[in-house]
Design a protein around this motif. Structure first.
Motif, PDB file in Angstrom:
ATOM      1  N   GLY A  93     -16.343  20.984  33.510  1.00 60.35           N
ATOM      2  CA  GLY A  93     -17.080  20.640  34.725  1.00 60.35           C
ATOM      3  C   GLY A  93     -16.170  20.074  35.804  1.00 60.35           C
ATOM      4  N   ILE A  94     -15.228  19.236  35.398  1.00 58.39           N
ATOM      5  CA  ILE A  94     -14.275  18.665  36.345  1.00 58.39           C
ATOM      6  C   ILE A  94     -13.391  19.764  36.936  1.00 58.39           C
ATOM      7  CG2 ILE A  94     -12.237  17.156  36.540  1.00 58.39           C
ATOM      8  CD1 ILE A  94     -13.632  15.348  34.409  1.00 58.39           C
ATOM      9  N   GLU A  95     -12.953  20.705  36.085  1.00 58.56           N
ATOM     10  CA  GLU A  95     -12.155  21.839  36.572  1.00 58.56           C
ATOM     11  C   GLU A  95     -12.943  22.649  37.599  1.00 58.56           C
ATOM     12  OE1 GLU A  95      -9.068  23.558  33.292  1.00 58.56           O
ATOM     13  OE2 GLU A  95     -11.183  23.869  32.880  1.00 58.56           O
ATOM     14  N   ALA A  96     -14.208  22.902  37.304  1.00 55.80           N
ATOM     15  CA  ALA A  96     -15.047  23.685  38.224  1.00 55.80           C
ATOM     16  C   ALA A  96     -15.194  22.969  39.564  1.00 55.80           C
ATOM     17  CB  ALA A  96     -16.417  23.948  37.597  1.00 55.80           C
ATOM     18  N   LEU A  97     -15.371  21.648  39.525  1.00 56.39           N
ATOM     19  CA  LEU A  97     -15.460  20.879  40.776  1.00 56.39           C
ATOM     20  C   LEU A  97     -14.150  20.951  41.561  1.00 56.39           C
ATOM     21  CD1 LEU A  97     -17.395  17.694  39.596  1.00 56.39           C
ATOM     22  CD2 LEU A  97     -18.223  19.483  41.142  1.00 56.39           C
ATOM     23  N   ALA A  98     -13.031  20.868  40.856  1.00 58.02           N
ATOM     24  CA  ALA A  98     -11.724  20.945  41.521  1.00 58.02           C
ATOM     25  C   ALA A  98     -11.523  22.328  42.152  1.00 58.02           C
ATOM     26  CB  ALA A  98     -10.609  20.642  40.523  1.00 58.02           C
ATOM     27  N   GLN A  99     -11.936  23.372  41.454  1.00 61.69           N
ATOM     28  CA  GLN A  99     -11.821  24.729  41.995  1.00 61.69           C
ATOM     29  C   GLN A  99     -12.676  24.880  43.255  1.00 61.69           C
ATOM     30  OE1 GLN A  99     -13.008  26.700  38.428  1.00 61.69           O
ATOM     31  NE2 GLN A  99     -10.929  26.797  37.604  1.00 61.69           N
ATOM     32  N   LYS A 101     -13.594  22.454  45.233  1.00 61.26           N
ATOM     33  CA  LYS A 101     -12.982  21.628  46.285  1.00 61.26           C
ATOM     34  C   LYS A 101     -11.862  22.411  46.978  1.00 61.26           C
ATOM     35  CE  LYS A 101     -10.658  17.200  47.013  1.00 61.26           C
ATOM     36  NZ  LYS A 101     -11.488  16.335  47.808  1.00 61.26           N
ATOM     37  N   LEU A 102     -11.014  23.078  46.201  1.00 58.98           N
ATOM     38  CA  LEU A 102      -9.956  23.901  46.792  1.00 58.98           C
ATOM     39  C   LEU A 102     -10.549  25.026  47.636  1.00 58.98           C
ATOM     40  CD1 LEU A 102      -7.257  24.276  44.001  1.00 58.98           C
ATOM     41  CD2 LEU A 102      -6.861  23.550  46.358  1.00 58.98           C
ATOM     42  N   HIS A 103     -11.543  25.687  47.094  1.00 62.82           N
ATOM     43  CA  HIS A 103     -12.181  26.800  47.803  1.00 62.82           C
ATOM     44  C   HIS A 103     -12.763  26.331  49.130  1.00 62.82           C
ATOM     45  CE1 HIS A 103     -15.290  30.021  48.395  1.00 62.82           C
ATOM     46  NE2 HIS A 103     -14.202  30.737  48.183  1.00 62.82           N
ATOM     47  N   ASN A 104     -13.361  25.166  49.137  1.00 63.30           N
ATOM     48  CA  ASN A 104     -13.962  24.627  50.358  1.00 63.30           C
ATOM     49  C   ASN A 104     -12.936  24.214  51.404  1.00 63.30           C
ATOM     50  OD1 ASN A 104     -16.618  25.026  49.615  1.00 63.30           O
ATOM     51  ND2 ASN A 104     -16.760  23.051  48.568  1.00 63.30           N
ATOM     52  N   ALA A 112     -14.128  34.308  51.188  1.00 61.01           N
ATOM     53  CA  ALA A 112     -14.524  35.468  50.373  1.00 61.01           C
ATOM     54  C   ALA A 112     -13.318  36.077  49.661  1.00 61.01           C
ATOM     55  CB  ALA A 112     -15.214  36.519  51.236  1.00 61.01           C
ATOM     56  N   SER A 113     -12.159  36.085  50.290  1.00 65.97           N
ATOM     57  CA  SER A 113     -10.956  36.674  49.700  1.00 65.97           C
ATOM     58  C   SER A 113     -10.415  35.857  48.529  1.00 65.97           C
ATOM     59  CB  SER A 113      -9.865  36.827  50.751  1.00 65.97           C
ATOM     60  OG  SER A 113     -10.270  37.740  51.741  1.00 65.97           O
ATOM     61  N   TYR A 114     -10.737  34.574  48.475  1.00 66.80           N
ATOM     62  CA  TYR A 114     -10.232  33.702  47.415  1.00 66.80           C
ATOM     63  C   TYR A 114     -11.288  33.354  46.364  1.00 66.80           C
ATOM     64  CZ  TYR A 114      -5.827  33.057  49.820  1.00 66.80           C
ATOM     65  OH  TYR A 114      -4.599  33.271  50.386  1.00 66.80           O
ATOM     66  N   GLN A 115     -12.515  33.781  46.594  1.00 63.74           N
ATOM     67  CA  GLN A 115     -13.620  33.433  45.701  1.00 63.74           C
ATOM     68  C   GLN A 115     -13.303  33.748  44.239  1.00 63.74           C
ATOM     69  OE1 GLN A 115     -16.807  32.169  46.525  1.00 63.74           O
ATOM     70  NE2 GLN A 115     -17.627  32.364  44.470  1.00 63.74           N
ATOM     71  N   TYR A 116     -12.889  34.989  43.960  1.00 63.53           N
ATOM     72  CA  TYR A 116     -12.678  35.393  42.562  1.00 63.53           C
ATOM     73  C   TYR A 116     -11.437  34.737  41.955  1.00 63.53           C
ATOM     74  CZ  TYR A 116      -8.839  38.630  43.683  1.00 63.53           C
ATOM     75  OH  TYR A 116      -7.646  39.172  44.084  1.00 63.53           O
ATOM     76  N   LEU A 117     -10.511  34.254  42.785  1.00 67.00           N
ATOM     77  CA  LEU A 117      -9.321  33.586  42.277  1.00 67.00           C
ATOM     78  C   LEU A 117      -9.582  32.139  41.895  1.00 67.00           C
ATOM     79  CD1 LEU A 117      -6.715  34.914  44.859  1.00 67.00           C
ATOM     80  CD2 LEU A 117      -6.946  35.601  42.460  1.00 67.00           C
ATOM     81  N   LEU A 118     -10.523  31.529  42.558  1.00 66.91           N
ATOM     82  CA  LEU A 118     -10.759  30.102  42.366  1.00 66.91           C
ATOM     83  C   LEU A 118     -12.004  29.793  41.553  1.00 66.91           C
ATOM     84  CD1 LEU A 118      -9.847  28.960  45.978  1.00 66.91           C
ATOM     85  CD2 LEU A 118      -8.424  28.812  43.930  1.00 66.91           C
ATOM     86  N   ILE A 119     -12.979  30.676  41.574  1.00 70.22           N
ATOM     87  CA  ILE A 119     -14.245  30.406  40.902  1.00 70.22           C
ATOM     88  C   ILE A 119     -14.495  31.523  39.892  1.00 70.22           C
ATOM     89  CG2 ILE A 119     -16.701  29.998  41.226  1.00 70.22           C
ATOM     90  CD1 ILE A 119     -15.836  28.542  43.764  1.00 70.22           C
ATOM     91  N   LYS A 120     -14.420  31.174  38.612  1.00 75.52           N
ATOM     92  CA  LYS A 120     -14.569  32.182  37.567  1.00 75.52           C
ATOM     93  C   LYS A 120     -15.966  32.774  37.603  1.00 75.52           C
ATOM     94  CE  LYS A 120     -11.088  30.262  34.589  1.00 75.52           C
ATOM     95  NZ  LYS A 120     -10.760  29.498  33.429  1.00 75.52           N
ATOM     96  N   GLU A 121     -16.004  34.098  37.498  1.00 75.54           N
ATOM     97  CA  GLU A 121     -17.280  34.811  37.531  1.00 75.54           C
ATOM     98  C   GLU A 121     -17.399  35.686  36.287  1.00 75.54           C
ATOM     99  OE1 GLU A 121     -17.419  36.880  41.278  1.00 75.54           O
ATOM    100  OE2 GLU A 121     -17.163  35.042  42.422  1.00 75.54           O
ATOM    101  N   GLU A 122     -18.614  35.829  35.796  1.00 75.19           N
ATOM    102  CA  GLU A 122     -18.869  36.617  34.590  1.00 75.19           C
ATOM    103  C   GLU A 122     -18.360  38.047  34.704  1.00 75.19           C
ATOM    104  OE1 GLU A 122     -20.063  35.993  31.447  1.00 75.19           O
ATOM    105  OE2 GLU A 122     -19.762  33.922  32.096  1.00 75.19           O
ATOM    106  N   ARG A 123     -18.452  38.624  35.889  1.00 75.79           N
ATOM    107  CA  ARG A 123     -18.051  40.026  36.039  1.00 75.79           C
ATOM    108  C   ARG A 123     -16.554  40.218  35.814  1.00 75.79           C
ATOM    109  NH1 ARG A 123     -16.432  40.964  41.732  1.00 75.79           N
ATOM    110  NH2 ARG A 123     -16.727  38.989  42.779  1.00 75.79           N
ATOM    111  N   ASP A 124     -15.778  39.145  35.848  1.00 74.10           N
ATOM    112  CA  ASP A 124     -14.337  39.222  35.615  1.00 74.10           C
ATOM    113  C   ASP A 124     -13.954  38.766  34.205  1.00 74.10           C
ATOM    114  OD1 ASP A 124     -13.749  40.163  38.196  1.00 74.10           O
ATOM    115  OD2 ASP A 124     -13.690  38.128  39.001  1.00 74.10           O
ATOM    116  N   ALA A 125     -14.924  38.680  33.298  1.00 75.37           N
ATOM    117  CA  ALA A 125     -14.667  38.156  31.950  1.00 75.37           C
ATOM    118  C   ALA A 125     -13.569  38.930  31.226  1.00 75.37           C
ATOM    119  CB  ALA A 125     -15.956  38.150  31.129  1.00 75.37           C
TER     120      ALA A 125
END
Length: 194
Positions: A93-99, A101-104, A112-125
């Motif tokens: 959870g802390i990692e997700a908040l940090a990601q 924060k960076l994205h914001n 949009a260009s950094y979304q998949y690099l910073l926030i893990k998504e199921e489609r990229d499993a």
């Protein structure tokens, strides 16, 4: 003004393996480059030998960014991170908040260009599974390097990580272990003999 890249530049200040004596220090920036290179190689191996169809460049980028949250959290030693399920879940959870924060920190037009690099998504499993394997291979290489330098501090970690790699279901990992791993045990002179 955005602090995004200023924070990323601090990756070089975050040391890995904090609870262990290290002959050679390793920071998360250099580790991330190695993971990125190995992940790219694993993706190429999958596509070439195992009928894969993964985006090798995207895998490499995910590897490059896989530890960026640690500019806020530091490198949590694995025995602590996985001490029990509660600690593991809280840390995720802390990692997700940090990601986030960076994205914001990014300008709106770049988010949009950094979304998949910073926030893990199921489609990229599938891609993240390759990055995770590359991360494990990088940790194993660090153990080998330390053991080669006479540092027995890494002997238990080496055995545990090797076991995990041997149990990894990804055929590209087995291929990497058989074809590329033996070279890491050689000296520079031995590498130059061929």
């Amino acid at each position: 003004m955005s602090h995004f890249f200023a924070f990323l530049s601090r990756m070089k200040l975050i040391q890995r393996w904090g609870l262990m004596r290290n002959v050679a220090k390793e920071n998360i920036q250099e580790h991330s480059l190695q993971v990125s290179m190995i992940a790219h190689g694993l993706a190429v191996i999958r596509n070439t030998y195992f009928e894969g169809n993964v985006d090798c460049a995207k895998v490499a980028l995910l590897g490059m960014y896989h530890e960026v949250s640690e500019v806020f959290t530091g490198d949590m030693p694995t025995p602590v991170k996985y001490f029990n399920p509660e600690i593991r879940d809280v840390y995720k959870g802390i990692e997700a908040l940090a990601q986030k924060k960076l994205h914001n920190m990014l300008p709106q037009e770049l988010k949009a260009s950094y979304q998949y690099l910073l926030i893990k998504e199921e489609r990229d499993a599938e891609l993240w599974s390759i990055v995770k394997a590359a991360d494990k291979l990088s940790a194993y290489l660090k153990c080998l390097e330390e053991l080669k330098a006479g540092n027995q501090e890494f002997s238990v970690a080496e055995k545990m990580i090797k076991q995990e790699l041997n149990e990894c279901p990804l055929p590209e990992v087995k291929y990497f272990m058989e074809v590329f791993m033996p070279s890491f045990l050689l000296s520079l002179d031995e590498l130059n003999e061929e």
